[in-house]
Design a protein around this motif. Structure first.
Motif, PDB file in Angstrom:
ATOM      1  N   GLY A   1      34.588  13.743  21.494  1.00 41.23           N
ATOM      2  CA  GLY A   1      35.079  15.501  21.865  1.00 41.23           C
ATOM      3  C   GLY A   1      36.181  15.853  22.891  1.00 41.23           C
TER       4      GLY A   1
ATOM      5  N   GLU B   1      34.285  19.417  25.122  1.00 40.28           N
ATOM      6  CA  GLU B   1      33.923  20.071  23.722  1.00 40.28           C
ATOM      7  C   GLU B   1      31.787  20.271  24.134  1.00 40.28           C
ATOM      8  OE1 GLU B   1      35.410  19.258  20.289  1.00 40.28           O
ATOM      9  OE2 GLU B   1      33.353  18.828  19.530  1.00 40.28           O
ATOM     10  N   GLY B   2      31.707  21.457  24.315  1.00 43.67           N
ATOM     11  CA  GLY B   2      30.258  22.314  24.022  1.00 43.67           C
ATOM     12  C   GLY B   2      30.155  21.576  25.913  1.00 43.67           C
ATOM     13  N   VAL B   3      31.053  22.026  27.187  1.00 41.64           N
ATOM     14  CA  VAL B   3      30.358  21.782  28.705  1.00 41.64           C
ATOM     15  C   VAL B   3      31.416  22.924  28.624  1.00 41.64           C
ATOM     16  CG1 VAL B   3      30.198  20.576  30.232  1.00 41.64           C
ATOM     17  CG2 VAL B   3      30.340  19.146  28.448  1.00 41.64           C
TER      18      VAL B   3
ATOM     19  N   HIS C   1      36.164  30.419  25.061  1.00 38.87           N
ATOM     20  CA  HIS C   1      35.456  29.208  25.144  1.00 38.87           C
ATOM     21  C   HIS C   1      35.818  28.632  25.106  1.00 38.87           C
ATOM     22  CE1 HIS C   1      31.108  27.341  24.135  1.00 38.87           C
ATOM     23  NE2 HIS C   1      31.821  27.082  23.290  1.00 38.87           N
ATOM     24  N   GLU C   2      36.964  28.016  24.019  1.00 41.18           N
ATOM     25  CA  GLU C   2      37.658  26.264  24.668  1.00 41.18           C
ATOM     26  C   GLU C   2      38.002  26.520  26.478  1.00 41.18           C
ATOM     27  OE1 GLU C   2      39.477  25.330  20.071  1.00 41.18           O
ATOM     28  OE2 GLU C   2      40.189  26.803  21.322  1.00 41.18           O
TER      29      GLU C   2
ATOM     30  N   SER D   1      36.267  25.191  28.653  1.00 40.43           N
ATOM     31  CA  SER D   1      35.511  24.273  28.687  1.00 40.43           C
ATOM     32  C   SER D   1      36.115  22.957  29.592  1.00 40.43           C
ATOM     33  CB  SER D   1      35.069  23.796  27.443  1.00 40.43           C
ATOM     34  OG  SER D   1      33.993  24.571  26.884  1.00 40.43           O
TER      35      SER D   1
ATOM     36  N   ARG E   1      25.929  18.355  27.744  1.00 41.65           N
ATOM     37  CA  ARG E   1      26.125  18.289  26.563  1.00 41.65           C
ATOM     38  C   ARG E   1      24.121  18.250  26.161  1.00 41.65           C
ATOM     39  NH1 ARG E   1      30.668  15.337  24.220  1.00 41.65           N
ATOM     40  NH2 ARG E   1      32.812  16.261  24.620  1.00 41.65           N
TER      41      ARG E   1
ATOM     42  N   VAL F   1      22.826  21.603  27.034  1.00 43.47           N
ATOM     43  CA  VAL F   1      23.174  23.279  25.868  1.00 43.47           C
ATOM     44  C   VAL F   1      21.984  23.395  24.683  1.00 43.47           C
ATOM     45  CG1 VAL F   1      25.012  23.667  24.474  1.00 43.47           C
ATOM     46  CG2 VAL F   1      25.692  23.021  26.579  1.00 43.47           C
ATOM     47  N   GLY F   2      21.902  21.333  23.776  1.00 43.69           N
ATOM     48  CA  GLY F   2      21.642  21.297  23.058  1.00 43.69           C
ATOM     49  C   GLY F   2      20.344  21.485  22.637  1.00 43.69           C
TER      50      GLY F   2
END
Ligand code: PLP
Length: 384
Positions: free
Chosen positions: A282, A302-304, A345-346, A349, A379, A382-383
């Motif tokens: 990712g 991604e997602g961080v 958002h991107e 990250s 991550r 986040v999850g």
């Protein structure tokens, strides 16, 4: 031992530069404008440094109105040029990309508020000028085109030689912000017909607070600091002699090490990227893989949250930079990444890694180990 991977923000001083500056601080105390021996020694030093900087950008002989003016950095050089030419008058038209450095963006906003038509060329997803974008704006020739050659955030390098020729053929003044380029890519104004160019010493292992503005025809630009007529009347004020000596030495080292330095930085940058790609899922690189500054790697994880990762790396002893900055509790995303089509958002990250003097492969491998673990942890958070 800290690992410094933020060389696009600023670089450490090279020992050779420090020695050159110390010599001036200890031994050369004259004012370059004084006529006695002490003054003459300082004057000779400033002029020697001017020649070193000029040589580093390919200038071997001077045209009658050609100048290289020492400034307090690239911000001053950009401001002086943008606000001091005929393009600064009401009704004039300036074209710029939408990924310029704030030291270009901010004066352009002031000019626009004063009645200058400021037009933007958008960039594509890699930060390059889109096909036909330049032709479109040159159809009605503007008074000035200003371009960032190597982007400080993504490292995207514009193919300037061809661009500059087209702009010259249209009879338009081209200003180039080369602050990130010198020392990382060949700068030779004999091959690239620009009209003015900004440089900064602290991006190439020189001191902070010193830079230069190159002008192919200085008659077009108004003096921006009035005083004792220094710098051929364009910038009054006693010169920063130790800083200028340091800048000269930093440029001499660029000349000496040219290609070897570029390949060494590129090898470290590629080791980092290949390591990230191999270990972490990712991830996406921002900017082109080839037309990019040899030391720069901008990556989306991604997602961080980039800021969180930056702080976690900082705690491990690694300095990097993020694609979004938090000021007074408000997160503002990088205008460069947004211009390349990334979402807020991107952009939030993304991290920028920039290698340079003092970085080695062992450090890169250590960063890769930490990064892998920190990204997984972030991550997970986040999850959770
Ligand atoms: C592309 C670019 N232009 C201009 C500047 C400003 O340089 P200085 O710090 O010398 O004012 C920088 C520095 O961050 C830069 O990266």
């Amino acid at each position: 031992m800290r690992i410094y991977l933020d060389h696009n923000a600023t670089t450490p001083l090279r020992p050779e530069v420090r020695d050159a500056m110390l010599r001036v601080l200890d031994e050369i105390h004259g004012n370059p404008s004084s006529v006695h021996a002490e003054g003459a020694a300082a004057h000779a030093l400033v002029e020697g440094a001017r020649d070193r900087v000029a040589e580093a950008i390919g200038i071997r002989s001077w045209g009658p109105s050609e100048r290289l003016v020492f400034t307090a950095g690239a911000s001053e050089a950009n401001n002086a040029l943008l606000r001091g030419g005929p393009w600064a008058r009401r009704g004039a038209r300036i074209v710029a990309t939408n990924v310029e450095h704030p030291s270009v963006q901010a004066p352009l906003e002031v000019l626009a508020a004063g009645g200058v038509r400021v037009e933007r060329i958008g960039v594509d997803a890699e930060g390059m000028l889109p096909e036909g974008g330049l032709e479109e704006v040159l159809r009605e020739p503007p008074d000035l085109v200003t371009l960032i050659w190597g982007n400080n955030e993504t490292g995207t390098l514009l193919p300037l030689a061809g661009i500059a020729e087209r702009i010259r053929d249209a009879g338009v003044w081209l200003h180039v912000d080369a602050t990130q380029v010198l020392g990382k890519y060949p700068v030779d104004l004999r091959d690239v017909p620009v009209d003015s160019l900004s440089l900064s010493a602290h991006k190439l292992n020189g001191p902070k607070g010193v830079g230069a503005l190159y002008l192919r025809d200085a008659r077009r630009v108004a003096p921006w600091l009035l005083g004792g007529g220094q710098e051929r009347g364009l910038r009054g004020g006693t010169e920063n002699v130790p800083g200028i000596a340091g800048f000269g030495m930093a440029c001499e080292l660029v000349q000496k090490e040219g290609d070897a330095r570029v390949s060494a930085y590129a090898a470290l940058r590629d080791r980092l990227w290949h390591g990230i790609e191999a270990r972490i899922e990712g991830v996406r690189r921002n900017g082109p893989a080839d037309a990019v500054l040899c030391n720069t790697l901008n990556v989306e994880f991604e997602g961080v949250a980039g800021e969180v990762l930056l702080q976690a790396l900082d705690l491990e002893g690694v300095a990097v930079s993020a694609g979004a900055a938090c000021h007074s509790g408000k997160v503002s995303a990088s205008h460069v990444l947004l211009a390349m089509g990334r979402s807020v958002h991107e952009a939030g990250s993304c991290l920028r890694f920039s290698v340079g003097y003092g970085v080695d492969a062992t450090q890169i491998d250590r960063v890769l180990e930490w990064l892998d673990e920190l990204v997984q942890r972030a991550r997970g958070a986040v999850g959770a």
